[in-house]
Scaffold this motif. Structure first.
Motif, mmCIF file in Angstrom:
data_model
loop_
_atom_site.group_PDB
_atom_site.id
_atom_site.type_symbol
_atom_site.label_atom_id
_atom_site.label_comp_id
_atom_site.label_asym_id
_atom_site.label_seq_id
_atom_site.Cartn_x
_atom_site.Cartn_y
_atom_site.Cartn_z
ATOM 1 N N SER A 270 0.837 -1.198 0.000
ATOM 2 C CA SER A 270 0.000 0.000 0.000
ATOM 3 C C SER A 270 0.873 1.250 0.000
ATOM 4 O O SER A 270 0.580 2.234 -0.681
ATOM 5 N N ALA A 271 1.983 1.216 0.741
ATOM 6 C CA ALA A 271 2.885 2.369 0.757
ATOM 7 C C ALA A 271 3.501 2.572 -0.623
ATOM 8 O O ALA A 271 3.601 3.692 -1.123
ATOM 9 N N LEU A 272 3.884 1.457 -1.256
ATOM 10 C CA LEU A 272 4.483 1.536 -2.596
ATOM 11 C C LEU A 272 3.487 2.135 -3.588
ATOM 12 O O LEU A 272 3.823 3.037 -4.364
ATOM 13 N N LEU A 273 2.259 1.658 -3.537
ATOM 14 C CA LEU A 273 1.249 2.160 -4.466
ATOM 15 C C LEU A 273 1.059 3.669 -4.295
ATOM 16 O O LEU A 273 0.942 4.413 -5.268
ATOM 17 N N ARG A 274 1.060 4.110 -3.054
ATOM 18 C CA ARG A 274 0.894 5.541 -2.818
ATOM 19 C C ARG A 274 2.038 6.357 -3.425
ATOM 20 O O ARG A 274 1.824 7.404 -4.022
ATOM 21 N N GLU A 275 3.271 5.839 -3.250
ATOM 22 C CA GLU A 275 4.418 6.547 -3.845
ATOM 23 C C GLU A 275 4.254 6.613 -5.364
ATOM 24 O O GLU A 275 4.478 7.650 -5.988
ATOM 25 N N LEU A 276 3.852 5.490 -5.947
ATOM 26 C CA LEU A 276 3.744 5.449 -7.407
ATOM 27 C C LEU A 276 2.630 6.373 -7.895
ATOM 28 O O LEU A 276 2.772 7.042 -8.923
ATOM 29 N N VAL A 277 1.529 6.430 -7.126
ATOM 30 C CA VAL A 277 0.446 7.339 -7.490
ATOM 31 C C VAL A 277 0.976 8.772 -7.494
ATOM 32 O O VAL A 277 0.703 9.556 -8.412
ATOM 33 N N GLU A 278 1.776 9.109 -6.506
ATOM 34 C CA GLU A 278 2.312 10.472 -6.442
ATOM 35 C C GLU A 278 3.207 10.758 -7.641
ATOM 36 O O GLU A 278 3.166 11.845 -8.215
ATOM 37 N N VAL A 304 -7.200 -3.843 4.601
ATOM 38 C CA VAL A 304 -7.666 -2.467 4.774
ATOM 39 C C VAL A 304 -6.680 -1.444 4.196
ATOM 40 O O VAL A 304 -7.076 -0.437 3.592
ATOM 41 N N SER A 305 -5.374 -1.716 4.292
ATOM 42 C CA SER A 305 -4.430 -0.715 3.796
ATOM 43 C C SER A 305 -4.419 -0.690 2.269
ATOM 44 O O SER A 305 -4.247 0.379 1.664
ATOM 45 N N LEU A 306 -4.642 -1.844 1.642
ATOM 46 C CA LEU A 306 -4.689 -1.865 0.176
ATOM 47 C C LEU A 306 -5.967 -1.195 -0.337
ATOM 48 O O LEU A 306 -5.949 -0.453 -1.330
ATOM 49 N N MET A 307 -7.073 -1.436 0.347
ATOM 50 C CA MET A 307 -8.318 -0.790 -0.040
ATOM 51 C C MET A 307 -8.182 0.728 0.092
ATOM 52 O O MET A 307 -8.634 1.495 -0.765
ATOM 53 N N HIS A 308 -7.520 1.135 1.169
ATOM 54 C CA HIS A 308 -7.312 2.561 1.418
ATOM 55 C C HIS A 308 -6.448 3.179 0.316
ATOM 56 O O HIS A 308 -6.710 4.275 -0.168
ATOM 57 N N ALA A 309 -5.410 2.427 -0.086
ATOM 58 C CA ALA A 309 -4.549 2.924 -1.162
ATOM 59 C C ALA A 309 -5.348 3.065 -2.456
ATOM 60 O O ALA A 309 -5.116 3.982 -3.257
ATOM 61 N N THR A 310 -6.298 2.161 -2.668
ATOM 62 C CA THR A 310 -7.138 2.237 -3.865
ATOM 63 C C THR A 310 -7.976 3.520 -3.844
ATOM 64 O O THR A 310 -8.134 4.200 -4.861
ATOM 65 N N LEU A 311 -8.487 3.845 -2.646
ATOM 66 C CA LEU A 311 -9.261 5.084 -2.522
ATOM 67 C C LEU A 311 -8.382 6.315 -2.764
ATOM 68 O O LEU A 311 -8.837 7.332 -3.289
ATOM 69 N N PHE A 312 -7.129 6.195 -2.376
ATOM 70 C CA PHE A 312 -6.186 7.290 -2.623
ATOM 71 C C PHE A 312 -6.002 7.484 -4.128
ATOM 72 O O PHE A 312 -5.961 8.608 -4.643
ATOM 73 N N MET A 313 -5.917 6.367 -4.833
ATOM 74 C CA MET A 313 -5.828 6.419 -6.302
ATOM 75 C C MET A 313 -7.051 7.116 -6.875
ATOM 76 O O MET A 313 -6.967 7.950 -7.764
ATOM 77 N N SER B 97 -1.501 6.758 7.066
ATOM 78 C CA SER B 97 -1.047 5.968 8.205
ATOM 79 C C SER B 97 -2.190 5.300 8.964
ATOM 80 O O SER B 97 -1.961 4.368 9.726
ATOM 81 N N VAL B 98 -3.418 5.776 8.762
ATOM 82 C CA VAL B 98 -4.524 5.234 9.556
ATOM 83 C C VAL B 98 -4.798 3.771 9.206
ATOM 84 O O VAL B 98 -4.885 2.920 10.084
ATOM 85 N N SER B 99 -4.896 3.478 7.906
ATOM 86 C CA SER B 99 -5.191 2.083 7.553
ATOM 87 C C SER B 99 -3.992 1.200 7.879
ATOM 88 O O SER B 99 -4.152 0.034 8.246
ATOM 89 N N GLN B 100 -2.799 1.751 7.769
ATOM 90 C CA GLN B 100 -1.628 0.958 8.146
ATOM 91 C C GLN B 100 -1.641 0.662 9.636
ATOM 92 O O GLN B 100 -1.296 -0.441 10.066
ATOM 93 N N GLY B 101 -2.064 1.662 10.408
ATOM 94 C CA GLY B 101 -2.191 1.456 11.849
ATOM 95 C C GLY B 101 -3.236 0.410 12.157
ATOM 96 O O GLY B 101 -3.031 -0.459 13.004
ATOM 97 N N LEU B 102 -4.366 0.474 11.443
ATOM 98 C CA LEU B 102 -5.428 -0.517 11.674
ATOM 99 C C LEU B 102 -4.934 -1.916 11.330
ATOM 100 O O LEU B 102 -5.165 -2.872 12.071
ATOM 101 N N ALA B 103 -4.223 -2.013 10.192
ATOM 102 C CA ALA B 103 -3.709 -3.325 9.788
ATOM 103 C C ALA B 103 -2.716 -3.841 10.820
ATOM 104 O O ALA B 103 -2.735 -5.013 11.195
ATOM 105 N N LEU B 104 -1.864 -2.937 11.294
ATOM 106 C CA LEU B 104 -0.860 -3.347 12.278
ATOM 107 C C LEU B 104 -1.528 -3.818 13.564
ATOM 108 O O LEU B 104 -1.165 -4.853 14.129
ATOM 109 N N LEU B 105 -2.525 -3.054 14.024
ATOM 110 C CA LEU B 105 -3.190 -3.433 15.267
ATOM 111 C C LEU B 105 -3.939 -4.765 15.112
ATOM 112 O O LEU B 105 -3.935 -5.587 16.021
ATOM 113 N N SER B 106 -4.559 -4.975 13.942
ATOM 114 C CA SER B 106 -5.222 -6.265 13.710
ATOM 115 C C SER B 106 -4.196 -7.379 13.833
ATOM 116 O O SER B 106 -4.442 -8.406 14.469
#
Lengths: 934, 458
Positions: A270-278, A304-313, B97-106
């Motif tokens: 998810s972090a990588l995707l965000r960088e690439l989107v930027e 959840v973090s991948l879904m969130h990255a998708t929303l960022f896209m 960072s919020v979803s990453q935090g949620l994933a980490l806490l899960s």
């Protein structure tokens, strides 16, 4: 108890509360201890990892300055290089600690030598991919080096911007699990490099290409830009490169990064995707459709973090990547996941927040506030309807969402939906009525608040709510604080106070209609609370309240029982009644009530208050009365002085009995400069000097058997006005200075009383007597209570007084007429003892420096005059002794060697060494090199 | 602080201040006081995964967004980095960072509590002791890279990656060596609320998940699992897949429970190609609307003088295999005195009165009678003087029966997974183990003569 256990205890005490822990020691000595133990070869890795964790968690507490940070990092580096290769985990921890210290103490930002060396070393480590030399076990070291570099690049964006080719090759070569680390490092470097390029005016193809091919040194310059690289969704305008640049190479790099993204852990992905989107957002030559191939995989993800990255896209590219159909689909997925039975509650709450901030392709408003996407219809959101089976947070979240949905919906549909929500609220209230738990009560009132915030305009519903609440209050008067809270909050949040007033009228009526039996002592206090609140509303007539109170007092035994709390609660209602605008209409009734209390209530205090109110009521016009009763606000002096706020409960007592607070400094303590020779411990008595060949050390030590001998340090200060104070404070009287210690190294300092301080007179001198338990530097918090000429009392904080290390020095506590021989004997004996490490906290040390312009004699005269032991004439060797209460000694032998001055140090408390060192460094600051050696 | 991405250690706050504030915010302080303003203020909205701690009281400095997970006495919290100006406060979804935090806490929750969710105190203590080192590994310098491995998930026979041309996934520490075994377990849970009234619609739904454990050789071996539906089976909805699934057919994702007009004809097969991690993982999960609940029940409770008259009928749907691992119906009585004499007959199974004298347990055993119907009838007296348990929901004649059952080797909706639906692209012949089960979850039958709390979809 083993050493590990001791450290365990110490470190958990520190982690629990660093400030409390450091109150008994100092950060310098704790840091020194930590580093000392880290260098200990006998300590095991587990312990050392524990020690390092302190530096990872609290770098800035232990290294308050850049220079301490740099020294600490150096120490850690030496620990790192001396750690055997097999201690992988320890090595990784130390690497992280070094990086952490360098970043947090600004060594990186200030481009210090240490930071530069560390960066070089890290880069060497990640280039050394030959794992097979020492086996795969060394992999974590490389991974950690990548993490460290990534952190440094994050904090100093662009640092790696000229190294991208090298990083790319490393990333390509790596096929082990480590490729994720290299990939993240490369991507971050790439993004930052492009970001920095966008700040440049004209960008040529060559410059653009040179980014990807960079293989030079670290770009220290770039952080001079002071860039704080916010994510692009936080920026008003996305920085962009000019169009028309040749992006072929970059495009293929991006594609390969995306293809391999699958190999990363979901969080990193998810972090990588965000960088690439930027990156794509900044480079016009790259099309968002690059991501198309990943979308389907991402739409279906449970992470959840991948879904969130998708929303960022979605937020970044809107319709250039997502068609209207995609948008609709994504939103449906979000609604589905927001209630998916297999997801955790916090995740579902987050998805509901995502619905409320859904990045629409065609948003109607972009205020960043909660707003419902147009596509969310009542039908779509139906599955998110709150039920009584939901947990509190889910229920409130769903209710809020559904309120928004039905507020926006078409009439027919909305009616149905709102009716459902209303039924839900009623179901909650029914649960409360059936003695629901406290949590249920609180949650239900929160739900009511949400509902009313959205639908208070629908009178038939909001009135039904009032009826239900009043009905419930008649059975459960313990709900009084919840109801008052609700009335207050609704009044605050809605411009229209009508609902709250209606509720309060209803409650008043409800109390009036209660059978007398129900007005029992316990419930009465709730009813009085409600009536007190009702009396604040100018629109509500108060006659009934007064009748009720009078009725209760006459027809019960309350007056005979004379309970102060009850009387006080009745008076609290009366006080609000006194301020009521329609008091004229109930003047006589209120007067009757007050008079009745003042005569019949069996508590003197209540009687007095009632009589006082009675006098106010009958002697002052309403305007005056209101003016007098208005609670004083900070700053309005006239009101503060009013004598009428004498009111019960928590409304404060009369303002002239109050100690006023001023946030500005009014007074300050200024140190009186004094000669060292004048110092004395003040308590040494005359020693018998007649005996010959005595053991002077024994005599000297014998003195300490007298309780309190040599235990005080007296510091003299002038008490003066602070700069720019209000003329009100030009003359202050009966000052009481109160001292609070910031640590527990000293005994409590007694208050000091000073009769007066006038601005135009000589400042009075105060003597602060300190009694150290540990002679460390300290800081005193000083506050003063004093009176001004107009008779008001004030409380004010003084600037903190810091007591430096040399301020605690005392000369050897022997009588003034003691001969030099005696003193020297004592000195030598203490020195011998210290040198032979007896007592066991003794230590000796050496400090060298070169004299500058100032001669050694001058230096000694300036700093050591009062503490010299040896004959003043001697020019070869000076012996200096600092006595530090309660019983510590620091002994110096100063000799002029060939090329430097040597200061040999002996002390019976090695914990003082860091302070001695910094003291000596301080006074020899202008002199050249200093060398120390333990 | 340059980058406190997630300030997370075993306890980052000073116990004195922030810890107390967090407990206040979570409503865990002063349990004996009915109303405390800072805790119970109705305008403080607790409807976000992130709480706000006001360090100096209202208007003072704040800690936000503090994410919290609460499980039993365990509170896990982390403070994600806000990469934005603090004012105006950015919306939670705008912070990476919020979803990453949620994933980490899960992940941390799984790591600490394990699959059962309730570890023994000494087990929890040892996991807590390992927490700092685990955190350093998955979250060095406060930046999450991965989630901790779930507790007790040590894969067998793992060799380090060969370091060949193929890149090793970061979520797979090595490669499997040894026998090739693929285990696939399909679990379906069925929820229901049955009211027995024409005015209130009964509701039920099914949700399922496929758990996999794959011991397959190779760096990135290909495996695929296919779920099939019988003809006219209702489609799987809200499908969520594990990140290791390599590709998805668009049609698989189209069915969505929130979409009433959903008339997509797609009803499988649902193929999930993936490359498995070493540990046990949830390949996919779904929900489903089935035409009928597996068990239909009716419950009638009437008050007569000093006793209650109960009448219960349970019917097993013909599509469900009549072979239970366990099957019990619990009939609790709230807000009554303890039970005295119980004169109740059952047509099948046995009836037990719980030790607490406030609950009837009807053990239906392994099988329904041939008629696929079971009945209970009789009266319950509450002659005791001791008050039984209370419940604010179940007053008067508001009462329910809760069903607990498990049917092994059967899936209610016939969503099939068997040996043939698992494909492993491997040189060695794989052993494939598949299991399936149907379990009840929140299965209520409300008394049709009383008011039942509303819980319907409109």
């Amino acid at each position: 108890m083993t050493i590990t256990d001791l450290w365990d205890q110490k470190i958990s005490a520190f982690q629990l509360s660093p400030s409390q822990f450091l109150a008994t020691t100092t950060s310098e000595s704790f840091l020194a201890e930590l580093l000392h133990e880290l260098r200990n070869d006998k300590a095991n890795d587990h312990l050392k990892i524990l020690l390092v964790s302190v530096l990872l968690d609290h770098p800035t507490i232990l290294c308050p300055s850049s220079s301490v940070g740099e020294e600490t990092a150096l120490e850690l580096l030496s620990v790192f290089s001396h750690t055997p290769q097999k201690s992988i985990i320890l090595k990784c921890n130390v690497m992280l600690a070094i990086t952490n210290v360098i970043i947090c103490t600004s060594c990186l930002a200030n481009h210090t030598k240490m930071a530069e060396d560390w960066l070089d070393l890290l880069f060497q480590m990640i280039q050394d991919t030959n794992d097979y030399r020492c086996g795969l076990s060394q992999q974590p070291i490389r991974a950690t080096a990548c993490d460290c570099l990534r952190e440094m690049e994050t904090c100093s964006p662009g640092l790696l911007s000229q190294k991208l080719e090298a990083l790319y090759l490393l990333k390509q070569q790596e096929t082990t699990v480590l490729h994720q680390s290299y990939c993240m490092l490369y991507t971050l470097g790439l993004k930052n490099a492009i970001r920095i390029l966008t700040t440049q005016k004209d960008v040529t193809d060559l410059e653009f290409k040179s980014i990807l091919g960079g293989n030079e040194g670290f770009a220290w310059k770039s952080n001079q830009l002071g860039l704080t690289l916010l994510p692009i969704n936080m920026m008003v305008q996305v920085p962009r490169l000019p169009p028309g640049l040749d992006c072929k190479e970059l495009k293929s790099i991006m594609s390969s990064l995306l293809e391999e993204s699958y190999l990363q852990t979901p969080i990193s992905q998810s972090a990588l995707l965000r960088e690439l989107v930027e990156v794509v957002a900044m480079v016009p030559g790259l099309s968002p459709t690059l991501f198309k191939s990943q979308l389907l995989r991402l739409f279906g993800t449970a992470d959840v973090s991948l879904m969130h990255a998708t929303l960022f896209m979605k937020d970044t590219f809107t319709d250039s990547l997502f068609t209207a159909e995609d948008e609709n689909f994504l939103l449906k997925r979000l609604v589905g996941t927001a209630q998916h039975p297999l997801l955790r509650i916090p995740e579902k709450l987050f998805y509901m927040e995502c619905i409320l901030h859904f990045p629409e392709n065609r948003p109607i408003s972009s205020s960043g506030e909660e707003s419902l996407p147009v596509l969310v219809t009542p039908r779509l959101a139906a599955s998110l309807h709150p039920t009584v089976f939901n947990d509190s947070a889910t229920m409130l979240c769903r209710l809020n969402l559904l309120c928004l949905v039905h507020l926006e919906a078409d009439e027919g549909e909305a009616d149905k939906g709102i009716r459902y929500l209303f039924e839900h609220i009623m179901a909650l209230l029914k649960i409360i009525d059936n003695d629901g738990s406290r949590e249920v009560v609180v949650t239900s009132f929160r739900a009511l608040f949400i509902f009313l915030m959205h639908f208070n305009g629908m009178e038939n519903l909001s009135e039904k709510v009032i009826d239900k609440l009043c009905d419930m209050y008649s059975r459960h008067s313990r709900l009084a604080p919840n109801l008052i809270g609700l009335a207050n909050r609704i009044q605050e949040h809605l411009d229209d106070p009508v609902w709250s007033v209606k509720l309060l009228i209803g409650l008043q009526k409800c109390i009036m209609e209660m059978p007398p039996l129900q007005l029992t002592i316990h419930n009465l206090s709730w009813h009085l609370k409600v009536l007190k609140r009702v009396a604040q509303e100018g629109q509500i007539t108060q006659r009934n309240t007064i009748y009720l109170l009078l009725n209760i007092l006459i027809n019960s035994n309350l007056c005979e029982r004379g309970n102060w709390q009850v009387g006080n609660a009745v008076l609290a209602v009366c006080r609000n009644l006194l301020e009521h605008p329609s008091i004229d209409q109930v003047f006589i009734e209120l007067a009757d009530l007050l008079q009745y209390i003042s005569v019949h209530y069996d508590d003197t205090d209540i009687k007095d208050h009632a009589r006082f109110y009675y006098t106010l009521l009958t002697n002052l016009s309403w305007e005056k009365l209101a003016g007098v009763l208005v609670k004083g606000l900070d700053g309005g002096r006239a009101k503060e002085r009013s004598h009428s706020a004498i009111m019960a409960e928590n409304e404060g007592i009369a303002s002239n009995l109050t100690v006023h607070k001023t946030n500005r400094h009014v007074l300050q303590l200024i140190k009186v400069q004094e000669e060292a020779s004048q110092r004395s411990s003040g308590s040494s008595e005359l020693l018998e000097t007649t005996g010959e060949a005595k053991n002077w050390l024994e005599v000297y030590q014998g003195q300490f058997h007298t309780p309190g001998f040599g235990s005080d340090v007296n510091l003299r200060y002038n008490l003066t006005h602070a700069k720019d104070t209000d003329p009100l404070f030009d003359k202050v009287f009966t000052i009481c200075l109160h001292f609070e210690l910031k640590d527990s190294n000293y005994a409590k300092v007694n208050d000091i009383h000073v009769p007066c301080v006038f601005r135009d007179r000589k400042p009075p001198e105060v003597k602060v007597k300190l009694k150290p338990f540990q002679p460390y530097p300290t800081t005193l918090c000083v506050s003063a209570v004093f009176t001004t000429q107009d008779g008001r009392s004030w409380h004010s904080q003084l600037p903190d007084v810091s007591v430096s290390f040399p301020e605690i020095f005392l000369p050897l506590p022997l009588p003034p007429n003691t001969s030099c021989e005696c003193k020297e004997q004592v000195f030598d004996r203490i020195w011998e003892a210290a040198a032979s490490e007896n007592p066991d906290k003794s230590a000796i040390s050496l400090f060298c420096f070169k004299t500058g312009d100032e001669s050694l004699a001058d230096l000694i005269k300036a700093h050591f005059q009062g503490y010299l032991i040896t004959d003043q004439q001697s020019k070869i060797l000076w012996k200096v002794l600092f006595f530090l209460p309660p019983m510590c000694h620091v002994l110096l032998k100063i000799t002029q060697a060939e090329d430097a001055i040597q200061v040999s140090i002996a002390t019976d408390n090695w914990e003082l060494l860091p302070f001695v060192n910094s003291y000596l460094q301080n006074i020899t600051d202008h002199c050249s090199t200093t060398v120390t050696d333990d | 602080m340059p980058n406190p991405w997630l300030e997370l250690s075993t306890w980052p706050f000073q116990r004195t201040a922030s810890y107390k504030l967090l407990l206040t915010e979570l409503g865990l302080v002063d349990a004996d006081k009915p109303y405390v303003e800072v805790r119970d203020d109705c305008a403080r909205q607790h409807r976000s995964p992130a709480v706000e701690l006001r360090l100096d009281g209202p208007g003072g400095r704040t800690l936000w967004p503090l994410l919290t997970f609460t499980q039993g006495a365990l509170i896990l919290a982390c403070l994600p980095l806000v990469e934005a100006p603090p004012e105006p406060r950015p919306p939670l979804p705008s912070l990476a960072s919020v979803s990453q935090g949620l994933a980490l806490l899960s992940g941390l929750q799984d790591f600490l509590c394990g699959p059962g969710g309730k570890p023994e105190p000494d087990v929890l203590a040892s996991r807590l002791a390992a927490l700092p080192s685990v955190l350093l590994q998955v979250c060095p310098l406060g930046r999450p890279l991965d989630t901790p491995p779930p507790a007790g998930s040590v894969p067998a026979a793992v060799a380090p990656s060969p370091g060949g041309a193929q890149k090793q996934p970061a979520w797979k520490a090595g490669v499997h060596r040894g026998r090739v075994v693929v285990s696939v377990a399909l679990t379906e849970k069925v929820r229901s609320m049955q009211y027995g009234k024409s005015s209130q619609q009964d509701i039920w739904d099914v949700y399922g998940m496929v758990m996999c454990k794959c011991e397959v050789e190779g760096v990135l071996p290909n495996v695929s699992v296919t779920l099939t539906l019988p003809p006219n089976g209702s489609p799987l909805q809200d499908i969520l897949v594990h990140p290791c699934v390599t590709s998805l057919d668009a049609s698989i994702l189209t069915a969505c429970s929130v979409d009433e007009n959903d008339c997509s004809a797609f009803s499988g097969p649902y193929k999930f190609p993936f490359s498995p991690p070493l540990e046990l993982f949830r390949l996919c999960s779904y929900t489903s609307q089935v035409p009928m609940p597996p068990i239909l029940g009716s419950y009638q409770l009437k008050a007569e003088e000093n006793h209650l008259k109960a009448n219960v009928v349970l019917k097993l749907h013909e599509s469900v295999k009549n072979s239970f691992e366990y099957y019990e119906a619990h009939i609790p009585f709230f807000n009554q005195n303890l039970m005295g004499s119980v004169e109740v007959k059952v047509s099948s199974g046995q009836l037990e009165v719980s030790k607490e004298k406030s609950l009837l347990v009807w053990v239906l055993g392994q099988k329904f009678p041939k008629s696929r119907e079971a009945a209970l009838e009789g009266t319950v007296h509450f002659s005791g003087t001791v008050a039984g348990p209370t419940d604010p929901l179940c007053t008067g004649l508001t009462a329910y029966i809760k069903l607990y059952f498990r049917v092994a080797d059967a899936v209610f909706r016939y969503c099939r997974v068997d040996q043939h639906s698992v494909q492993v692209y491997s040189s060695a012949k794989p052993r494939i183990v598949t299991t399936r089960e149907l379990v009840s979850s929140e299965y209520y039958i409300w008394n049709s003569t009383g008011d039942a709390p509303v819980s319907l979809k409109i």
